[in-house]
Design an enzyme around this catalytic site. Sequence first.
Site, PDB file in Angstrom:
ATOM      1  N   ASN A 112       0.805  -1.225   0.000  1.00 48.89           N
ATOM      2  CA  ASN A 112       0.000   0.000   0.000  1.00 48.89           C
ATOM      3  C   ASN A 112       0.835   1.272   0.000  1.00 48.89           C
ATOM      4  O   ASN A 112       0.357   2.332  -0.355  1.00 48.89           O
ATOM      5  CB  ASN A 112      -0.971   0.007   1.189  1.00 48.89           C
ATOM      6  N   ALA A 161     -13.938  -2.484   0.717  1.00 48.25           N
ATOM      7  CA  ALA A 161     -14.675  -1.760  -0.337  1.00 48.25           C
ATOM      8  C   ALA A 161     -14.203  -0.321  -0.542  1.00 48.25           C
ATOM      9  O   ALA A 161     -14.299   0.217  -1.644  1.00 48.25           O
ATOM     10  CB  ALA A 161     -16.159  -1.765  -0.001  1.00 48.25           C
ATOM     11  N   CYS A 218      -3.314   4.806   7.143  1.00 45.47           N
ATOM     12  CA  CYS A 218      -4.061   4.017   8.122  1.00 45.47           C
ATOM     13  C   CYS A 218      -3.481   4.194   9.507  1.00 45.47           C
ATOM     14  O   CYS A 218      -4.135   3.952  10.496  1.00 45.47           O
ATOM     15  CB  CYS A 218      -4.048   2.552   7.744  1.00 45.47           C
TER      16      CYS A 218
HETATM   17  C1  LIG Z   1      -2.953  -3.323   2.360  1.00 44.17           C
HETATM   18  C2  LIG Z   1      -3.978  -2.943   3.364  1.00 44.17           C
HETATM   19  N1  LIG Z   1      -4.473  -3.873   4.199  1.00 44.17           N
HETATM   20  C3  LIG Z   1      -5.401  -3.581   5.115  1.00 44.17           C
HETATM   21  C4  LIG Z   1      -5.883  -2.298   5.255  1.00 44.17           C
HETATM   22  C5  LIG Z   1      -6.922  -2.020   6.287  1.00 44.17           C
HETATM   23  O1  LIG Z   1      -8.188  -2.000   5.692  1.00 44.17           O
HETATM   24  P1  LIG Z   1      -9.442  -1.333   6.457  1.00 44.17           P
HETATM   25  O2  LIG Z   1      -9.174   0.124   6.495  1.00 44.17           O
HETATM   26  O3  LIG Z   1     -10.636  -1.672   5.603  1.00 44.17           O
HETATM   27  O4  LIG Z   1      -9.523  -1.975   7.784  1.00 44.17           O
HETATM   28  C6  LIG Z   1      -5.383  -1.274   4.431  1.00 44.17           C
HETATM   29  C7  LIG Z   1      -5.818   0.133   4.585  1.00 44.17           C
HETATM   30  O5  LIG Z   1      -5.131   1.039   4.167  1.00 44.17           O
HETATM   31  C8  LIG Z   1      -4.414  -1.614   3.449  1.00 44.17           C
HETATM   32  O6  LIG Z   1      -3.909  -0.694   2.621  1.00 44.17           O
END
Ligand SMILES: Cc1ncc(COP(=O)(O)O)c(C=O)c1O
Length: 379
Positions: free
Chosen positions: A150, A199, A327
């Site tokens: 990411n 989503a 995140c």
């Molecule tokens: C690679 C990856 N995994 C997991 C997540 C977490 O997903 P969520 O925000 O739906 O919990 C993210 C969020 O940026 C992400 O980029």
Amino acid sequence: MRVYLDNAATTPLAKEVAEAMIPVLQNEFGNPSSTHFYGRQTKALIETSRRSIAKQLNCSPGELIFTSGGTEADNIALNTGVFQLGVKRIISTTIEHHAVCHTIEHLAEREGIEAVWLSVDSKGNINLNELETYLKDEKPTLVSLMHANNEIGTLTPIEKVSEICKKYNAYFHTDTVQTMGHYAFDLDKLGIDFVTCAAHKFHGPKGIGFLYANKRIKTDILIHGGAQERGLRGGTENVYGIVGLAKAIELAYSHLEEHQAHVQGLKTYMIERLKETLSDVTFHGETDPAKSLYTVLNVCLPATEKSGMLLFTLDLKGVACSGGSACSSGATKGSHVLEGIQADNSRPNARFSFSRYTTKEEIDFAIEQLEAIYDKVLA
Ligand SMILES: Cc1ncc(COP(=O)(O)O)c(C=O)c1O
């Protein structure tokens, strides 16, 4: 002007998705577990959505368990490996999302699971031979490797990883949060055990996603409570989220090649413009379209006295991008991914991430702002 170039953090809700969700929010309030008319109506919406998603991804509807998003699906996959499948070792890398890394660390600390962190090269690639060497002892293992990173966009060859895992009877989980809705998936053919989806990374709503668990896997209760999700995950379902997720997947795949060409074109254009505009610019992670997620560009910019203020200054000038993963924004620690690939931490980085709604004019605007910042700083 204000431009949003942080689509790897989250994407704007598509108008069509909102239009699909609004009637559900307004009219379909029944509890899907109720056996009366109101409950049957919402239950039908959930099952129609599940079938529609399964069709897009070529899997069985029964292999999809709706979750609150990517984090929950990652946690469930890893916990299922340990508590239900008898896994004694988890193989991953330190550049996974924290939803994976931190869960593995926890399972190692509390359950005595062996955590193996594969090495990654300076662009974030794993070494398949190293993975195979570990798996040769056939210790009960779950391999967890994300499809695309990411922060730096480097892609993992999940088809090859899946083959290796099958050869040595290891389970394989892949976090496709950044790639689902952006690449075509044939889950039946891939034969991966667990796949994570959220989503909100492809113009769907936040707080909804799913875990695909291959039918070969005999999953037991994941969240105790009611009998929802075939008794695997208790809790009243997020009906409007599920409807929005199904619509977002349908839209993403209805013009996939067109979206891919548009966004890859923007990324290539931005790379060229950056190279012309700033003398000393490099990129973190792979940039070759065959090895790199087309929605993410992580730029390593020249260091100046004011480098530390770069993202802040860009934001003031109307450019929303990020440095590292949003995140965990709020955390003051630097990026664990850039640390994992041993990136030069004396230079600032900015992650620009695009969507099918991003325009060339927005890229031009971002380049102009960067140009102005560097001219000013260097003057
Ligand atoms: C690679 C990856 N995994 C997991 C997540 C977490 O997903 P969520 O925000 O739906 O919990 C993210 C969020 O940026 C992400 O980029």
